[in-house]
Design an enzyme around this catalytic site. Structure first.
Site: not given
Length: 250
Positions: A9-11, A95, A97, A167, A173, A212, A233-234
């Protein structure tokens, strides 16, 4: 036997040149990883790049969000059929967010889940608790509420063509990660909850862990019997690390 799935997930990251380079590096490195389903979720503006670079490969791509309406005066929104036009196979639903920052409630998330299936997209339903909820021992209550609200709206059969991602919000993050045993406990709970409705769907459901996930902690997570991959994610923004996670899943 459930085939592992690793999704990135590049966000809201990446310029056009960066996205192109990242897609090309993942495509090249993934050639040696055939036993894992690999999916990338770029931003809307980079979906055309994904279609161009990943076409005719075993990699898939999807969108981070969409609107449940088929068409109409919905300024700024994107429909499921538009995503299909760009070769998307998957879409993220619910998600944390989207729930927290954009106030997406349970009914809208259930509506999106149904609309994704109608558009022939595979919904990746994200569930998870906040740190405050975990500290109050409410993890199972919250996850059950998030899952049951969708099941009640669309029926358990709709989950036959879906993926679930657990999640924990407190691990997204933050650098914090649930231990493999902590994650496994929630994954097992999710499978048990589904199994009360339909055992075959529960046994076939791919449940991903997100929070993470990195190359160094992925092997321990993937060793757990009910963890079928990861929503990354990151670490998905760097090809070498993301591919190492994919390799760990194989």
């Amino acid at each position: 036997m459930r085939k592992p799935l690793v999704a990135g997930n590049w966000k809201m990251h990446g310029a056009k040149q960066e996205a192109s380079a990242l897609l090309a590096s993942i495509q090249q490195g993934a050639k040696a990883i055939s036993s894992v389903d690999i999916v990338v979720f770029p931003s809307f503006v980079h979906l055309a790049l994904a279609e161009t670079i990943l076409a005719n490969t075993h990699l898939a791509w999807g969108a981070q969000n969409f609107y449940p309406g088929k068409a109409g005066a919905f300024t700024g929104e994107v429909s499921g059929s538009m995503l299909i036009d760009y070769g998307c196979r998957y879409v993220l639903i619910g998600h944390s967010e989207r729930r927290a920052l954009f106030n997406e409630g349970l009914s809208l998330i259930a509506e999106k889940f149904q609309a994704a299936l109608e558009a022939k997209l595979i919904p990746v339903l994200c569930v998870g608790e906040t740190l405050a909820e975990r500290e109050k021992n409410q993890t199972e209550i919250i996850v059950a509420q998030q899952l049951n609200s969708v099941i009640e709206a669309v029926g358990i059969e709709a989950f036959r063509n879906a993926v679930i991602a657990y999640e924990p919000v407190w691990a997204i993050g933050t650098g914090l990660t649930a231990t493999p045993e902590e994650a496994q406990a929630v994954h097992a709970f999710i499978r048990q909850l589904l199994g009360k409705q339909d055992l075959s769907i529960a046994n076939g459901m791919r449940i991903l862990y997100g929070g993470s996930v990195k190359a160094d902690n992925a092997p321990g997570l993937f060793a757990m019997p009910d963890i079928d991959g990861a929503l990354v994610g990151g670490a998905s923004l760097e090809a070498k690390g993301f591919l190492a996670i994919c390799q760990a899943a194989s």
